[in-house]
Design an enzyme around this catalytic site. Structure first.
Site, short mmCIF file in Angstrom:
data_model
loop_
_atom_site.label_atom_id
_atom_site.label_comp_id
_atom_site.label_asym_id
_atom_site.label_seq_id
_atom_site.Cartn_x
_atom_site.Cartn_y
_atom_site.Cartn_z
N GLU A 175 0.83 -1.22 0.00
CA GLU A 175 0.00 0.00 0.00
C GLU A 175 0.86 1.26 0.00
O GLU A 175 1.27 1.74 1.05
CB GLU A 175 -0.94 0.01 1.23
CG GLU A 175 -1.81 1.25 1.26
CD GLU A 175 -2.78 1.31 2.45
OE1 GLU A 175 -2.69 0.45 3.33
OE2 GLU A 175 -3.59 2.25 2.47
N LYS A 217 -2.43 -2.04 -3.21
CA LYS A 217 -3.48 -1.21 -2.63
C LYS A 217 -3.10 0.26 -2.78
O LYS A 217 -2.49 0.86 -1.90
CB LYS A 217 -3.67 -1.57 -1.15
CG LYS A 217 -4.66 -0.67 -0.41
CD LYS A 217 -5.08 -1.27 0.92
CE LYS A 217 -5.94 -0.30 1.69
NZ LYS A 217 -6.66 -0.92 2.80
#
Ligand code: 13P
Length: 338
Positions: A175, A217
């Site tokens: 992420e 992500k």
């Protein structure tokens, strides 16, 4: 590797997405208090309990990201959270970073910490039942930011984390979040996100991470929150898919977007708009935190009598986002339109 790839594909299975319920103790406590709920281990447990035991959640949610505290707690009258999730057909995940800390010599930038001792923590999390993990690097946009050094430090940490996860048999959710804070244009978000994702994938490849066994992500490509005129959903979708196509290798099975402060229905509309652009090399779905749980937290307010209403609110947002991930969302699914 087969198991890692299978787990990664299961996380981004058609019409399903991920519930991010991994707020740190500090962040969760602030959100509970803002909703009028006293913050302590039991209220944090009860809140996560109502989320994961929501009836029908498994129809729209493939995995739930938990934090260390919750992973060690149990649902009321039942098993520990990882086993409670697994029993419902939901993969349990664990946030393993220890937060974004100021980067030395780079005012305004952070580097995410948590690599020291991570191998040992991951093997314990694997024994406890975690199937996947999450690490969030944070990139801030400002006039002179980010610097190449800030991007490189975060990309390096993300890749070292991802390699350690795969060694432990755990799928890393990678992420790199470019924040929506600021007045920047969508073009600036696209440029910074492109540079960030290029650097992240160069590091993942350099450090031998198997791309088939990760889930990316990222942020969607949007204008800063403080930017006067907000782009349309079609503009956000076109910019987002363009950046992803230029930076994310096709070996990655799926991209599960964070919501990043987008209001719940806006995050859903954006996800739907992404699917309108046709098939892509990877699955495109959601890994939302606030955009999934905010209405549930507001409905609960810490009162056991409101658990049903809170679960209905979560189930509704989860269904809407699952519909959007399948390209089948429309405003008629929202109660206000009924
Ligand atoms: P938001 O969707 O609220 O941005 O949270 C997702 C997440 O996991 C942030 O790390």
């Amino acid at each position: 590797m087969d198991t890692l790839a299978q787990t990664a594909r299961a996380l981004v299975a058609p019409g399903k997405g991920i519930l991010a319920a991994d707020e740190s103790i500090g962040t969760m406590s602030k959100r509970l208090e803002a909703a009028g709920v006293p913050a302590n281990p039991e209220t944090r447990r009860a809140y996560r309990d109502l989320l994961v035991t929501t009836p029908g959640l498994t129809e729209s949610i493939s995995g739930v990201i938990l934090c260390d505290e919750t992973l060690r707690q149990s649902v009321a009258g039942g098993p520990p959270f990882p086993q409670a999730c697994a029993a419902r057909g939901i993969l349990p995940g664990i946030k393993v970073d220890t937060g974004a800390k100021p980067l030395a010599g780079r005012p305004g930038e952070t580097v995410t910490e948590g690599l020291d001792g991570l191998r040992e923590r991951l093997s314990e999390y694997a024994r406890m039942g975690a199937a996947f993990a999450k690490w969030r690097g944070v990139i801030t946009i400002a006039e002179q930011l980010p610097t190449p050094a800030g991007v490189a430090a975060n990309a390096h940490a993300l890749a070292r984390y991802a390699a350690l996860c795969q060694e432990a048999g755990i799928v890393p959710i990678v992420e790199p979040e470019v924040l929506m804070d600021g007045e920047h244009t969508i073009e600036r978000c696209a440029a910074v996100s492109t540079e960030t994702l290029q650097t992240v994938f160069a590091q993942l490849i350099e450090q031998g991470v198997a791309l088939e066994g990760v889930v990316l992500k990222p942020n969607m490509i949007v204008a800063g929150k403080g930017h006067g005129e907000q782009p349309s959903a079609e503009e956000v979708a076109a910019a987002t898919v363009g950046v992803m196509r230029r930076t994310v290798p096709a070996a990655v099975p799926g991209i599960a977007f964070l919501s990043g402060g987008q209001p719940p229905t806006v995050a859903t509309v954006h996800l739907q708009a992404l699917q309108q652009l046709g098939p892509q090399p990877w699955a495109l779905t959601f890994s939302y935190g606030r955009a999934l749980v905010d209405p549930a937290l507001a409905a609960w307010r810490g009162d056991a009598g409101n658990v049903g209403a809170a679960q209905d609110a979560l189930a509704h947002r989860a269904r809407c986002n699952a519909a959007a991930a399948a390209g089948r969302y429309s405003r008629e699914l929202e109660p206000a339109a009924a």
